[in-house]
Every structure is written in structure tokens, then in C-alpha cells.
Design an enzyme around this catalytic site. Sequence first.
Site, PDB file in Angstrom:
ATOM      1  N   CYS A 123       0.843  -1.187   0.071  1.00  0.00           N
ATOM      2  CA  CYS A 123       0.061  -0.093   0.149  1.00  0.00           C
ATOM      3  C   CYS A 123       0.939   1.382  -0.154  1.00  0.00           C
ATOM      4  CB  CYS A 123      -0.894  -0.054   1.272  1.00  0.00           C
ATOM      5  SG  CYS A 123      -2.024  -1.447   1.361  1.00  0.00           S
ATOM      6  N   HIS A 247      -2.704   7.436   1.938  1.00  0.00           N
ATOM      7  CA  HIS A 247      -3.257   5.997   1.538  1.00  0.00           C
ATOM      8  C   HIS A 247      -4.613   5.691   2.216  1.00  0.00           C
ATOM      9  CE1 HIS A 247      -4.088   1.813   1.187  1.00  0.00           C
ATOM     10  NE2 HIS A 247      -3.482   1.572   2.133  1.00  0.00           N
ATOM     11  N   ASN A 278     -10.361   0.276   0.701  1.00  0.00           N
ATOM     12  CA  ASN A 278      -8.951   0.401   0.646  1.00  0.00           C
ATOM     13  C   ASN A 278      -8.453  -0.097  -0.509  1.00  0.00           C
ATOM     14  OD1 ASN A 278      -6.299  -0.238   0.952  1.00  0.00           O
ATOM     15  ND2 ASN A 278      -6.446  -0.545   3.334  1.00  0.00           N
TER      16      ASN A 278
HETATM   17  O1  UT7 Z   1      -3.669  -0.836   3.760  1.00  0.00           O
HETATM   18  C1  UT7 Z   1      -2.996  -1.257   4.638  1.00  0.00           C
HETATM   19  C2  UT7 Z   1      -2.918  -0.976   6.142  1.00  0.00           C
HETATM   20  N1  UT7 Z   1      -4.248  -1.328   6.590  1.00  0.00           N
HETATM   21  C3  UT7 Z   1      -4.774  -0.500   7.541  1.00  0.00           C
HETATM   22  O2  UT7 Z   1      -4.300   0.540   7.721  1.00  0.00           O
HETATM   23  C4  UT7 Z   1      -5.804  -1.050   8.532  1.00  0.00           C
HETATM   24  C5  UT7 Z   1      -5.665  -0.889   9.860  1.00  0.00           C
HETATM   25  N2  UT7 Z   1      -6.759  -1.263  10.798  1.00  0.00           N
HETATM   26  C6  UT7 Z   1      -8.043  -1.035  10.747  1.00  0.00           C
HETATM   27  O3  UT7 Z   1      -8.299  -0.044   9.981  1.00  0.00           O
HETATM   28  C7  UT7 Z   1      -8.825  -1.523  11.814  1.00  0.00           C
HETATM   29  O4  UT7 Z   1      -8.185  -2.575  12.528  1.00  0.00           O
HETATM   30  C8  UT7 Z   1     -10.367  -2.403  11.295  1.00  0.00           C
HETATM   31  C9  UT7 Z   1     -11.118  -1.456  10.573  1.00  0.00           C
HETATM   32  C10 UT7 Z   1      -9.650  -3.476  10.441  1.00  0.00           C
HETATM   33  C11 UT7 Z   1     -10.838  -2.891  12.493  1.00  0.00           C
HETATM   34  O5  UT7 Z   1     -11.480  -1.987  13.375  1.00  0.00           O
HETATM   35  P1  UT7 Z   1     -10.991  -2.000  14.979  1.00  0.00           P
HETATM   36  O6  UT7 Z   1     -11.708  -0.918  15.561  1.00  0.00           O
HETATM   37  O7  UT7 Z   1      -9.452  -2.142  15.028  1.00  0.00           O
HETATM   38  O8  UT7 Z   1     -11.493  -3.643  15.394  1.00  0.00           O
HETATM   39  P2  UT7 Z   1     -11.183  -4.508  16.313  1.00  0.00           P
HETATM   40  O9  UT7 Z   1     -10.511  -5.606  15.522  1.00  0.00           O
HETATM   41  O10 UT7 Z   1     -10.134  -3.830  17.540  1.00  0.00           O
HETATM   42  O11 UT7 Z   1     -12.404  -5.095  16.944  1.00  0.00           O
HETATM   43  C12 UT7 Z   1     -13.254  -4.281  17.703  1.00  0.00           C
HETATM   44  C13 UT7 Z   1     -14.376  -5.059  18.119  1.00  0.00           C
HETATM   45  C14 UT7 Z   1     -14.518  -6.387  18.719  1.00  0.00           C
HETATM   46  O12 UT7 Z   1     -15.293  -6.879  19.683  1.00  0.00           O
HETATM   47  P3  UT7 Z   1     -15.163  -6.798  21.194  1.00  0.00           P
HETATM   48  O13 UT7 Z   1     -14.063  -7.744  21.492  1.00  0.00           O
HETATM   49  O14 UT7 Z   1     -14.819  -5.179  21.501  1.00  0.00           O
HETATM   50  O15 UT7 Z   1     -16.548  -7.079  21.645  1.00  0.00           O
HETATM   51  C15 UT7 Z   1     -14.287  -7.102  17.411  1.00  0.00           C
HETATM   52  O16 UT7 Z   1     -14.937  -8.708  17.958  1.00  0.00           O
HETATM   53  O17 UT7 Z   1     -15.425  -5.225  17.077  1.00  0.00           O
HETATM   54  C16 UT7 Z   1     -15.367  -6.611  16.740  1.00  0.00           C
HETATM   55  N3  UT7 Z   1     -15.258  -6.818  15.263  1.00  0.00           N
HETATM   56  C17 UT7 Z   1     -16.396  -6.837  14.515  1.00  0.00           C
HETATM   57  N4  UT7 Z   1     -17.564  -6.252  14.696  1.00  0.00           N
HETATM   58  C18 UT7 Z   1     -18.489  -6.324  13.690  1.00  0.00           C
HETATM   59  C19 UT7 Z   1     -14.154  -7.072  14.727  1.00  0.00           C
HETATM   60  N5  UT7 Z   1     -14.400  -6.937  13.247  1.00  0.00           N
HETATM   61  C20 UT7 Z   1     -15.576  -6.793  13.206  1.00  0.00           C
HETATM   62  C21 UT7 Z   1     -16.517  -6.762  11.976  1.00  0.00           C
HETATM   63  N6  UT7 Z   1     -17.976  -6.548  12.252  1.00  0.00           N
HETATM   64  N7  UT7 Z   1     -16.368  -6.912  10.638  1.00  0.00           N
END
Ligand code: UT7
Length: 316
Positions: A123, A247, A278
Site C-alpha cells: 500500500c 493512502h 482500501n
Molecule cells: O492498507 C494497509 C494498512 N491497513 C490498515 O491501515 C488497516 C488498519 N486497521 C484497521 O483499520 C482496523 O483495525 C479495522 C477497521 C480493520 C478494525 O477495526 P478495529 O476498531 O481495530 O476493530 P477490532 O479488531 O479492535 O475489534 C473491535 C471489536 C471487537 O469486539 P469486542 O471484543 O470489543 O466485543 C471485534 O470482535 O469489534 C469486533 N469486530 C467486528 N464487529 C463487527 C471485529 N471485526 C468486526 C466486524 N464487524 N467486521
Amino acid sequence: MGTTLRCRPGHPGSRILSAGTYRPRAEVGNETVAALIDSSDEWIRRRSGIASRRHAGPDEDLVTMAAAAASKALAGAGVGPHDVSAVLVATMTHRGRSTTVAPLVAETLGAAGAAAMDLGAACAGFPYALATADALIRGGAAGTVVLIGAERMTDVVDPRDRGTAFLFGDGAGAVVVGPAETCGIGPVVWGADGAKSEMLRYDETGTLRMQGPEVFRWATSIVPEVARRALDEAGLTASDLAAFVPHQANLRITTAAARALGLGPHVRVATDVVTNGNTGAASIPQALAALPGVKGPALLVGFGAGLAYAAQVVDL
Ligand code: UT7
């Protein structure tokens, strides 16, 4: 007695002359991707800012999309294919019929005979390739360069992976870079941290796996840091900027970086991720093409797998 080789003279600077984009036909809303991952439109919008993305059909392969974006950029610059001396393609998703995409893109454009190569920095691929194009032009190795970011992220993303399925989209973006009397592409600030490469990698089946929260934390710290260094190297401050085009990974990363840099309301901040998802190496040139009226300094920042990062200020 040694022999002194003749060097080819270069140009004082280079600049982006135009940008073009190709967005695949199929627009895919959050409900469609959420159905496979126990998620919701509300969660996806809140955590990523994404409302929809494009998914490429079978006929929308990397070469087709890259050539379509490049054709628009060439038309915008008023440059004919015979005047292209190099074609660079930044991509992390090439699995097609040839070992590299760029020669096929050059052929499709009618620029056969131009130097053609792929460049992989995931990326961060677009700003890496832009720095390469600038060096080729200033060093005299190339005249006009067509530089394309093209991805079919749907080929490498598992639609049942809750951490990635909603995030990524397909498409291509291109710019034409030409020689200039002054500096239109500022000094690049770039690097990589291979020790962290496990955070964003292909598994044994070739599927993209991401430690989302860890990558998020890294991105929100590296983006403002390299952005500030790129501004310093260009002799500018954040208040001089007309646009900020990072990005398009996650709207929250863009917003956090804009806040950390103290960008004023006059700075156009790219938000292409909202309707495009993305798109890997394609995201920056696609976002540039979506800001047609902007004139002046634009700060570009790429980051992603590797973990690689790169930033530079360009004069639009
Ligand atoms: O292009 C290359 C570079 N890539 C990036 O820069 C991506 C960087 N990362 C991100 O953008 C974020 O980490 C994501 C958007 C991918 C995920 O968001 P997050 O706020 O980091 O979510 P998380 O994995 O910390 O999960 C938070 C909560 C969890 O629930 P609890 O444990 O708080 O109850 C997950 O189980 O959200 C839950 N969760 C979801 N819920 C609904 C995780 N994925 C999902 C989902 N739908 N798809």
C-alpha cells in the site's frame, strides 16, 4: 588507462501532469459484505468510514484496469503513447498470465518499446514508484513516465475474514509524470520495518491476513511522523498545503493524521475510502484523480505491508 563513460543528462525536476482512475463496474454496499462476516453497515461505517467499495468482474483484470486508468491520465496530459518512455505499475495482487503487469499495460496503451516494470511496496507502492519515476526523469533515464497503482484485492481477501473482508476494494489509478524546469515532486521520505511484516502478510494459501488493531496503531503513529519529515524536506509547513492525500486505508487513520498535523479547514483531505474502500497501491492515485480542481502542494503518504511507508509533497 580507464575509459570515461558518457552520462546522459537529466532534467532539473519532474512533475505530475495529470491523473486518471478506473473504478470497477460493481458497487458493493456494506450489507452485502456484512452478511458473510456477522457485521453491519453501522459497524463498518463507524470503525472504517467505508460505505461501499468496487469489486472487479472477471473481465476487469489488472492489465485492463491499469490501462484504462493510464489512458485517461495520458488524455488529461495531452501525451500520446509513443511519447511514453517508461511504464511503472505498483501492485501487490498480480497473479495473472505474465510474470509482470507493466509490459502488458504498455502494449495495451500502444507504448510498446517503453521500459516497463512492476514495483512492489504494497500500500506504499504509489509514493515509492513516484519517487522512482522522479529519480528516473531527473537522472536522465526516462522522459515521460506513466505510473499506475492497480489492485484486485478481492483476489487475495477472504470474504469470510471479519478483519479484512469489508475493508478492501478493487481498481486502478494512474498519473503521468513528465520533466520540469523546477521541482514538482518533493524529496521522498521512505523506509520499511521488516521486523513487523507478520502484521500484514499472505498466509500459505496466498490469502491476506492482517492484525488490524496493531496495524492501525502503527499507521496512526508513522503517518504523521513521515508526513512532518516530508514537509520539512520540501521546505514547507502544514499551513502551506492545498491537499492531504494519504493512502485510503481507513477514514479514522486519515482523520487522526489530519488532526495530528493540525491541518486547517482550507486543506482538502482525501476521503475516497468512503466510496472506494482500501484499494492498496491504487488508493492514492485514485484519490488524486478525485480532487481535480486542487492546485498547489499536496502531501502524499503511503503505508502498509512490509511494513513499508513513504511520503512526499507534490505540486499539483
Ligand atoms: O492498507 C494497509 C494498512 N491497513 C490498515 O491501515 C488497516 C488498519 N486497521 C484497521 O483499520 C482496523 O483495525 C479495522 C477497521 C480493520 C478494525 O477495526 P478495529 O476498531 O481495530 O476493530 P477490532 O479488531 O479492535 O475489534 C473491535 C471489536 C471487537 O469486539 P469486542 O471484543 O470489543 O466485543 C471485534 O470482535 O469489534 C469486533 N469486530 C467486528 N464487529 C463487527 C471485529 N471485526 C468486526 C466486524 N464487524 N467486521
